[in-house]
Design a protein around this motif. Structure first.
Motif, PDB file in Angstrom:
ATOM      1  N   THR A 202      28.852  35.654  45.193  1.00  0.00           N
ATOM      2  CA  THR A 202      27.886  36.733  44.901  1.00  0.00           C
ATOM      3  C   THR A 202      28.310  37.543  43.687  1.00  0.00           C
ATOM      4  N   SER A 203      29.564  37.312  43.220  1.00  0.00           N
ATOM      5  CA  SER A 203      30.026  37.991  42.010  1.00  0.00           C
ATOM      6  C   SER A 203      30.948  37.077  41.225  1.00  0.00           C
TER       7      SER A 203
ATOM      8  N   ILE B 259      25.129  33.617  42.930  1.00  0.00           N
ATOM      9  CA  ILE B 259      23.826  33.793  43.568  1.00  0.00           C
ATOM     10  C   ILE B 259      23.696  35.219  44.087  1.00  0.00           C
ATOM     11  N   ALA B 260      22.487  35.599  44.482  1.00  0.00           N
ATOM     12  CA  ALA B 260      22.231  36.983  44.890  1.00  0.00           C
ATOM     13  C   ALA B 260      22.809  37.309  46.258  1.00  0.00           C
ATOM     14  N   ALA B 261      22.710  36.369  47.192  1.00  0.00           N
ATOM     15  CA  ALA B 261      23.172  36.650  48.555  1.00  0.00           C
ATOM     16  C   ALA B 261      23.423  35.344  49.288  1.00  0.00           C
ATOM     17  N   LEU B 262      24.229  35.447  50.383  1.00  0.00           N
ATOM     18  CA  LEU B 262      24.518  34.304  51.238  1.00  0.00           C
ATOM     19  C   LEU B 262      23.947  34.554  52.633  1.00  0.00           C
TER      20      LEU B 262
ATOM     21  N   ALA C 291      29.107  38.184  53.351  1.00  0.00           N
ATOM     22  CA  ALA C 291      29.846  37.036  52.818  1.00  0.00           C
ATOM     23  C   ALA C 291      29.754  37.013  51.302  1.00  0.00           C
ATOM     24  N   LYS C 292      30.878  36.757  50.652  1.00  0.00           N
ATOM     25  CA  LYS C 292      30.924  36.727  49.198  1.00  0.00           C
ATOM     26  C   LYS C 292      31.123  35.328  48.631  1.00  0.00           C
TER      27      LYS C 292
END
Length: 574
Positions: free
Chosen positions: A86-87, A114-117, A122-123
């Motif tokens: 996510t980062s 990506i924007a989100a899991l 979760a990262k």
């Protein structure tokens, strides 16, 4: 894990949380193992590591390791990873974890922000493609099926065409009477096994005889016609088991191998810190820089549950300045677990893959600690390999016989007295190994070797299939050792050590492996972690005290607790 690459198999990893939607944890097909995206969650599906990307990444790799372990893979089998984050700023911290996991191995990899899991908080999520352990066989010019065909042809030419059913091997067998077959006609017993090999059902007495085989090996010299009765019995067992159906055989073989692989993976790492375990890791090897290895030291799989034995062997090779490379563990299996369950194809695939790795190492000799591995290769797989390729690829030698051949170089180092009255807990399988052990022990100052008048049944104690016989021979050895006034009962093999060392508190003598006595005289010292483990009073405390070590090996502490409890229970005194 030797899995038929032509069959698509969906894998459920019981140690991990259940899939959250309509997908499998992993799928194997075509020699590859595809692992679905792995998240930083515990076995209940809850987020692990909080907001810490390092802790999350470590949990992801632990979960991947568990999934790889399901089929006998390691991180060395990983070909490609796709890492979702996510980062992108977390890349450096994730890379540090990945380096610790893979060591020198570098998989292909793609990083995607990506924007989100799917799991809130979760990262990181990672999906993996790995090569199954027997994929090397599929990469060879000769496919697995041709090796199986050659083995099948050997059954005809080396057994069916020349066996006269004289019955001498059955007469010599120490297991006929315990199996209730003492009144059976030896010729009929052999004829029944031949019927199985020919595709027939075989007589019930013959089936009972095959089931009771303990691989003692005393049948081999009994044959006057060049038949290898151990090869005959192994193939007879496989033929008998195949009558249960291919799917059942494959399922049984897979379950047996996976159980062993998980136990070996967890127990060896539970006993050894990462820097020590690295010596036994086939990914690390031990070739000298710029010079080829003289030998491959082949551990097999199960000696890693008594790792002090293997470490002593390596120190002895170092002392003798032997250039060696280490191979072994479930990813370099001999196929014995598959063969015992009747899956000849899977056993052949696994063994030929291991042989291919040994050939690629270009060492002229393989020295083997494990006798069951030696039997698998020497009796079944290497003759098949030689029939296909026209020659044996290397010499395959038992470790003690290799050591005895260098006894003059070893003798000057054996200076420390070992003032003990010692008896050997030997087995019947390989008299040459027993003789070699005796000769080497004879070099030790102060050691008195005592002969026990007991029957030596089986290749190793764990391979005696009749529990009554196993108990009878154990009790007889303990009684004879007590009556002889010995101070030490020394097992020859690792599996025998696992079978009886837990009885240490119940007898008047110590129980060690013979290699430990040699180590004492050489000034080599390793702690018997397996014996210590069997003596613990509080298993949970034992595991908790090793939490940091478990984490270093990237294992699940809950799974470690389960595996340890199973291992602990399996070897408790009866």
């Amino acid at each position: 894990m030797a899995i038929d690459p032509s069959v698509r198999i969906e894998h459920r990893i019981a140690a991990l949380s259940a899939p959250a939607a309509h997908y499998a944890d992993a799928v194997s097909y075509g020699g590859l193992y595809y692992i679905s995206g792995v998240l930083p969650v515990d076995n209940g599906g809850a987020l692990f590591g909080g907001d810490d990307i390092t802790a999350q990444a470590e949990q992801v790799f632990r979960n991947i390791g568990t999934t790889l372990d399901q089929v006998g893979c390691s991180f060395a089998n990983v070909l490609k990873m796709t890492v979702f984050v996510t980062s992108i700023g977390d890349r450096a911290k994730i890379d540090a974890v990945r380096r610790a996991v893979f060591g020198a191995t570098k998989p292909a990899s793609t990083l995607v922000e990506i924007a989100a899991l799917a799991v809130p908080g979760a990262k990181i999520e990672i999906e993996v493609t790995a090569a199954l352990p027997d994929w090397g066989t599929m990469m060879m010019a000769i496919g697995r099926e041709q090796y199986v065909e050659v083995t099948t042809a050997r059954i005809k030419t080396e057994i069916l065409d020349i066996c006269t059913t004289c019955g001498k091997c059955a007469t010599a067998c120490p297991m006929t009477a315990p199996a209730g077959l003492d009144a059976a006609d030896p010729k009929a017993l052999v004829a029944g096994v031949l019927a199985m090999l020919g595709g027939e059902e075989g007589a019930p007495d013959s089936a009972r005889w095959v089931e009771a085989c303990s691989s003692s090996g005393v049948c081999v010299p009994a044959c006057d016609y060049g038949v290898d009765p151990m090869f005959m019995m192994e193939m007879g067992r496989a033929a008998m088991l195949r009558q249960r159906g291919a799917k059942q055989v494959q399922s049984d073989a897979t379950r047996a191998f996976q159980g062993m692989a998980k136990s070996v993976r967890y127990m060896s790492r539970l006993f050894l810190k990462p820097e020590v375990f690295e010596r036994l890791d086939p990914r690390a090897g031990r070739p000298s820089e710029g010079e080829p290895s003289e030998v491959i030291f082949y551990t097999g799989c199960n000696v890693l549950r008594t790792p002090h034995i293997a470490l002593i062997c390596l120190d002895i090779l170092d002392l003798l300045e032997i250039r060696y490379e280490v191979m072994g563990g479930p990813s370099h299996c001999c196929g014995s677990y598959q063969m015992l369950k009747g899956d000849v194809g899977a056993a052949t695939g696994m063994a030929m893959n291991t042989i291919a790795k040994m050939v690629s190492a270009a060492a002229p000799e393989v020295i083997s600690w494990c006798p069951s591995c030696k039997l698998q290769f020497s009796s079944t797989h290497l003759p098949t390999y030689a029939a296909v390729h026209g020659e044996m690829p290397f010499d395959f030698t038992a470790f003690y016989i290799y050591l005895e051949a260098r006894i003059e170089a070893l003798a000057p180092f054996m200076k420390n007295p070992v003032n003990r009255r010692v008896a050997l807990d030997e087995r019947a399988f390989d008299p040459q190994v027993n003789a070699a052990v005796r000769r080497i022990l004879g070099l030790i100052p102060g050691l008195e070797l005592v002969e026990l008048e007991v029957e030596h049944v089986g290749m190793m104690r764990n391979m005696i299939p009749l529990e009554g016989v196993k108990k009878l021979t154990r009790d007889a050895a303990f009684e004879a050792a007590t009556q002889a006034g010995v101070e030490t009962l020394a097992t020859v093999y690792h599996a025998c050590h696992r079978e009886i060392v837990s009885y240490s508190a119940t007898v008047s003598f110590e129980i060690v492996n013979a290699i430990e006595l040699i180590a004492d005289s050489l000034g080599i010292a390793y702690h018997d972690s397996f014996k210590e483990f069997q003596m613990v009073q509080d298993l949970d405390q034992y595991i908790d005290e090793r939490a940091e070590q478990i984490a270093h090996h990237r294992l699940s502490i809950d799974e470690a607790r389960t595996v340890a409890r199973n291992e602990f229970t399996a070897h408790r005194p009866a």
